[in-house]
Scaffold this motif. Sequence first.
Motif, mmCIF file in Angstrom:
data_model
loop_
_atom_site.group_PDB
_atom_site.id
_atom_site.type_symbol
_atom_site.label_atom_id
_atom_site.label_comp_id
_atom_site.label_asym_id
_atom_site.label_seq_id
_atom_site.Cartn_x
_atom_site.Cartn_y
_atom_site.Cartn_z
ATOM 1 N N CYS A 112 -9.881 -1.089 0.123
ATOM 2 C CA CYS A 112 -9.856 0.302 0.889
ATOM 3 C C CYS A 112 -9.531 -0.029 2.393
ATOM 4 O O CYS A 112 -10.304 -0.864 2.881
ATOM 5 C CB CYS A 112 -10.761 1.201 0.783
ATOM 6 S SG CYS A 112 -10.771 2.570 1.647
ATOM 7 N N LYS A 134 -8.172 0.638 6.157
ATOM 8 C CA LYS A 134 -7.918 2.090 7.096
ATOM 9 C C LYS A 134 -6.814 1.881 7.771
ATOM 10 O O LYS A 134 -6.436 0.793 8.294
ATOM 11 C CB LYS A 134 -9.217 1.938 8.304
ATOM 12 C CG LYS A 134 -10.411 2.650 7.596
ATOM 13 C CD LYS A 134 -11.162 3.545 8.634
ATOM 14 C CE LYS A 134 -12.318 4.162 7.925
ATOM 15 N NZ LYS A 134 -13.660 3.991 8.486
ATOM 16 N N SER A 169 0.780 -1.110 -0.102
ATOM 17 C CA SER A 169 -0.109 0.021 -0.109
ATOM 18 C C SER A 169 0.716 1.178 0.032
ATOM 19 O O SER A 169 1.821 1.128 0.274
ATOM 20 C CB SER A 169 -0.895 0.024 1.316
ATOM 21 O OG SER A 169 -0.090 -0.296 2.274
ATOM 22 N N SER A 178 -7.953 8.001 6.944
ATOM 23 C CA SER A 178 -9.196 7.403 6.324
ATOM 24 C C SER A 178 -8.619 6.367 5.270
ATOM 25 O O SER A 178 -7.256 5.993 5.244
ATOM 26 C CB SER A 178 -9.671 8.639 5.339
ATOM 27 O OG SER A 178 -8.487 9.020 4.525
ATOM 28 N N GLY A 179 -9.572 5.778 4.543
ATOM 29 C CA GLY A 179 -9.081 4.420 3.845
ATOM 30 C C GLY A 179 -8.106 4.596 2.916
ATOM 31 O O GLY A 179 -7.864 5.914 2.503
ATOM 32 N N CYS A 180 -7.195 3.845 2.725
ATOM 33 C CA CYS A 180 -6.209 3.885 1.727
ATOM 34 C C CYS A 180 -6.310 2.494 0.904
ATOM 35 O O CYS A 180 -6.342 1.089 1.389
ATOM 36 C CB CYS A 180 -4.684 3.713 2.575
ATOM 37 S SG CYS A 180 -3.430 3.482 1.799
ATOM 38 N N PRO A 181 -5.928 2.466 -0.561
ATOM 39 C CA PRO A 181 -6.132 1.420 -1.279
ATOM 40 C C PRO A 181 -4.767 0.955 -1.303
ATOM 41 O O PRO A 181 -3.747 1.066 -1.036
ATOM 42 C CB PRO A 181 -6.107 2.214 -2.736
ATOM 43 C CG PRO A 181 -5.590 3.524 -2.697
ATOM 44 C CD PRO A 181 -5.678 3.848 -1.206
ATOM 45 N N SER A 182 -5.155 -0.932 -0.897
ATOM 46 C CA SER A 182 -4.008 -1.578 -0.464
ATOM 47 C C SER A 182 -4.125 -2.905 -1.414
ATOM 48 O O SER A 182 -5.334 -3.282 -1.529
ATOM 49 C CB SER A 182 -3.956 -2.052 0.945
ATOM 50 O OG SER A 182 -3.970 -0.901 1.867
ATOM 51 N N TRP A 241 -6.534 7.381 -8.625
ATOM 52 C CA TRP A 241 -5.510 6.947 -7.710
ATOM 53 C C TRP A 241 -4.906 5.679 -7.889
ATOM 54 O O TRP A 241 -3.852 5.322 -7.170
ATOM 55 C CB TRP A 241 -6.700 6.617 -6.215
ATOM 56 C CG TRP A 241 -7.895 5.934 -6.570
ATOM 57 C CD1 TRP A 241 -9.024 6.249 -7.292
ATOM 58 C CD2 TRP A 241 -7.797 4.385 -6.514
ATOM 59 N NE1 TRP A 241 -9.626 5.169 -7.502
ATOM 60 C CE2 TRP A 241 -9.237 3.873 -6.763
ATOM 61 C CE3 TRP A 241 -7.012 3.374 -5.993
ATOM 62 C CZ2 TRP A 241 -9.340 2.541 -6.938
ATOM 63 C CZ3 TRP A 241 -7.407 2.067 -6.090
ATOM 64 C CH2 TRP A 241 -8.599 1.706 -6.501
#
Length: 459
Positions: free
Chosen positions: A199, A201, A74, A206-210, A94
């Motif tokens: 997504c 957390k 991520s 806040s959410g992070c694409p992983s 993104w």
Amino acid sequence: MQMARLALLRRSSSGREGSSTEDLVQWVRQQGGQVLPAVHLQRQNARGDLGLVATEAVQSGESLIALPPHIPLSLPIDEPALAALAQRVPEKLWAMKLGLKLLAERAKKHSFWWPYIHKLPERFRMPVFFSGDEIQQLQYPPIIHQVKKRCEFLLQFAAEDIPNIIRDRGNDKHPFGGQQVDASALGWAMAAVSSRAFCVKQSGESGCPSLLPLVDMCNHSFTPTARLVQHHTSSAQLLPFLEVVAQQDLERGDALVLDYGPLSNDILLLDYGFVIPNNPHDRVELRFELQLLEAACFAAGLHAPSSFTEPAPWQHALLVQLKLQGPDASQMVTLGGKDQVDCRLLAAVRLLYAEDGSKIRSIGVEMLQSWDAPTALLGLANECKVLRTLVGLCMLATAPFPTSISEDQDLLNQDEISENIRLATEFRTNKKQLLINTISSLQLRLQSLTMQELVSAPR
Ligand SMILES: C[S@@+](CC[C@H](N)C(=O)[O-])C[C@H]1O[C@@H](n2cnc3c(N)ncnc32)[C@H](O)[C@@H]1O
């Protein structure tokens, strides 16, 4: 502009076809992850698509896969040249930011994630890899526009941004280990991330694409058999960070499928390279314009009132309140779905047919947007015209599609069509079916109103 085809990336290093499907499972276990013995990665078809299945019965609530915190791939990006490149990617794209990190890891000799990257698909089916003619076969302007924009971004990023950053920083700091990265490599990375990232957390943020190795082998269904659960833990503890849990009792042979979210076919096609027939989250987009509504009236055999060309001041004020006109307007409205039409569109057509501003204001803009609005206040005859105009609008929305559903079906029945043409045809035929279903639902409403009108008419 003629659309350039992003040539399909061929990598001799992809291990998807050659190696065992168990390699990835073993790697996850070696890294401290847990995979239930009943969970297996299997080939789904001749194309080499993979998916997870239960090879024994599993009880609802059982943990199927648990990943420790160090396994996901991520953001953030630590390497300065790569971070500088990521900053030039528009927020909307993104997936490209994380895609840059994926490409950099793929270029490393001893990347920690190599056993995972090795198992990623060699090619993807998103329309950025279609030829110009195949893109046109989608027949739906909003999606064609999106695909063109993505192609243009990839071509420009590869031709200008990457060489500029590399030149500025010197070759010894090459973010991709000296390997050339062209538009097709960028497209591969963006497609890998958009179709596989979840997504997640990160500690209070806040959410992070992983990218979640192995978990991302779960295919999608709107009726999922498994769900993703996130635990909050520190990486030092090596406790399960992310878990896939059985959503129901599973039988031997059942697929582990997750719900990727309430996604329209536009997003599924652009980001995942597939579409779902009768997708409840799909819509047809169009731009709200009075001229279009006037044309819809004609298409429905109605005489358009003067308000359709020149709304009264009170009508204009309500259109501004609905954000369909005025400086803050966002004119994109939709047809289809559970409510049949965008609620703002319904309200707009209603208020344009209304003659009495004070009555309409007493209903309020909120209520005007609902099918539950009191017909008595709007007038039965007016509400019938509203429905007929909306039917006309759906008919107009079918106009850009040059082929009929039955012609599409004939094409789909041919074995020899290419995968891309098949996907484009499935996409457009679903859009047309959605419009036909919407027309049917609106006509049913119209029938029941017409009955009410007949019953209430003075004899
Ligand atoms: C997260 S990956 C799932 C694993 C993937 N099948 C593989 O072989 O690596 C998502 C991709 O799987 C495929 N996929 C997932 N669900 C699907 C579905 N319901 N119908 C068709 N393809 C699907 C699409 O290619 C999608 O981009």
